[in-house]
Write an enzyme that holds these catalytic residues in place. Structure first.
Site, PDB file in Angstrom:
ATOM      1  CB  CYS A 194       5.244  -5.295  13.577  1.00 29.39           C
ATOM      2  SG  CYS A 194       5.413  -3.502  13.582  1.00 29.39           S
ATOM      3  CD  GLN A 200       8.132   0.578  16.227  1.00 21.73           C
ATOM      4  OE1 GLN A 200       7.650   0.814  17.333  1.00 21.73           O
ATOM      5  NE2 GLN A 200       7.369   0.517  15.148  1.00 21.73           N
ATOM      6  CG  HIS A 217      10.290  -3.071  14.330  1.00 17.72           C
ATOM      7  ND1 HIS A 217      10.772  -2.349  13.259  1.00 17.72           N
ATOM      8  CD2 HIS A 217       8.933  -2.938  14.299  1.00 17.72           C
ATOM      9  CE1 HIS A 217       9.743  -1.809  12.609  1.00 17.72           C
ATOM     10  NE2 HIS A 217       8.628  -2.144  13.221  1.00 17.72           N
ATOM     11  N   GLY A 260       2.035  -4.955  -1.988  1.00 17.34           N
ATOM     12  CA  GLY A 260       2.741  -4.291  -0.895  1.00 17.34           C
ATOM     13  C   GLY A 260       3.813  -5.169  -0.278  1.00 17.34           C
ATOM     14  CB  SER A 320      -1.363  -3.345  -8.297  1.00 11.58           C
ATOM     15  OG  SER A 320      -0.638  -2.345  -7.619  1.00 11.58           O
ATOM     16  NE  ARG A 358       9.144   4.421  11.502  1.00  8.31           N
ATOM     17  CZ  ARG A 358       8.255   3.436  11.498  1.00  8.31           C
ATOM     18  NH1 ARG A 358       8.666   2.175  11.530  1.00  8.31           N
ATOM     19  NH2 ARG A 358       6.962   3.699  11.469  1.00  8.31           N
TER      20      ARG A 358
END
Length: 346
Positions: A134, A162, A249, A14, A42, A242
């Site tokens: 975050c 963001q 951000h 990721g 993966s 968003r």
């Protein structure tokens, strides 16, 4: 020779997992063996870190056994952490979790190393250290020096802008695909799966699920996590939005101090400038202030547009920008690991 630490990374394929590998290399982390973990699809993919290549293995309940893992970074989603973190802890690792699953557990420390490193010592209660949201991380990095300067903060109002990377690779890919469709005159046919609405040429004033109080889950994370990190009871109100930006951000933050505080902008700038991993960029006349392109691919939280409220002496406004994949996730997690090593070596 100083000791090296065996590390597992859950969510190795990721966006945050890939960034952790980069940061371990950039910071010359004392890495022994590396165990990259992800879902079965993966498994077998190779990752590179510190000049060595490692194959991703499938995450299972028994994969940590016999591996002597010291530190396990989890960044594969809350449900994965909820199920698998205990197996890493049972195998002897300290888990540094990037998801929201453990953050508000009373026995799990929630840590931004520059702000509350002393809380790391509580890791022994559960074997887990939680990485904050975050948006919370970059905000508390800007709030902490001001909190220390004036002794307390009464209220914080924040609106976030963001980036799509907050939704992972799929969010960034969706923005790029929609912009391609726009220039091909077929935006009306473009799909949106990562976000509830079209994100290209748009802003979406909802991140995460609605809550009964009219806020979203993302907004309540900022409320609750800020107070847990600062050991405070600050009134926090957040509006999380968003925006069609790939990475980093931005936040418009209004800080209300106690009624007897008279904000001194020069002192605020100095306090912010002197704080670890915070940089002031604040020259409005010459167009100097933080932007997503300023912060992207850095480990710094940038602060600008610092100004006193024109109606109240105890209110300060500022603009805070950081790369949320690094500062808001991967870098903060590695900094936690580094601080944990320091404490363990004492």
């Amino acid at each position: 020779m100083s000791r090296k630490y065996n590390v597992a990374v859950v969510g190795a394929s990721g966006a945050v997992g890939e960034e952790i590998f980069r940061i371990l290399e950039e910071r010359n982390f004392p890495l022994g063996e590396l165990l990259p973990l992800a879902s079965a699809k993966s498994a077998g993919i190779e990752v590179e870190c510190q000049g060595r290549r490692f194959k991703i293995q499938e995450l299972t309940e028994s994969v940590f056994e016999g591996k002597d893992i010291d530190i396990a970074f989890f960044s594969a989603g809350g449900s994965v952490s909820a199920h698998y973190a205990k197996y890493a802890v049972e195998a002897g690792a300290v888990v540094i979790d990037n998801t929201s699953h453990f953050r508000m557990e009373p026995d799990v420390p929630l840590v931004v190393p520059e702000v509350n490193p002393e809380d790391i010592e509580a890791w022994r209660e559960t074997g887990i250290i939680a990485n904050p949201n975050c948006s919370t991380i970059q905000m508390v990095l800007a709030l902490k020096p001001l909190y220390d300067l004036y002794g307390d903060i009464k209220r914080v109002d924040v609106s976030t802008y963001q980036a799509t990377s907050g939704a992972g690779k799929s969010g960034m890919e969706e923005l790029v695909k929609q912009m391609q469709d726009f220039f091909a005159f077929r935006l009306d046919e473009s799909e949106h799966k990562a976000f509830m609405h079209q994100i290209a040429l748009n802003v979406i004033p909802q991140i995460d699920k609605p809550q009964p109080n009219g806020y979203t889950k993302e907004e309540m994370k900022m409320v609750n996590e800020t107070n847990k990190i600062l050991h405070s009871d600050i009134a926090v109100s957040a509006t999380c939005v968003r925006v069609p930006v790939l990475r980093s951000h931005s936040e418009s933050v209004t800080v209300t101090f106690n009624d007897d505080v008279v904000v001194d902008i020069d002192k605020c700038r100095l306090a912010l400038s002197n704080f670890e991993d915070v940089e002031v960029m604040d020259d409005l006349e010459h167009g100097v202030y933080p932007m997503p392109i300023t912060a992207t691919d850095t480990d710094i939280t940038f602060v600008g547009r610092i100004r006193k409220d024109i109606f109240a002496d105890n209110i300060l406004h500022m603009w805070v920008v950081a790369d949320q994949i690094r500062v808001g996730a991967a870098t903060n997690a590695v900094r936690i690991a580094e601080k944990w090593i320091e404490l363990e070596d004492v």
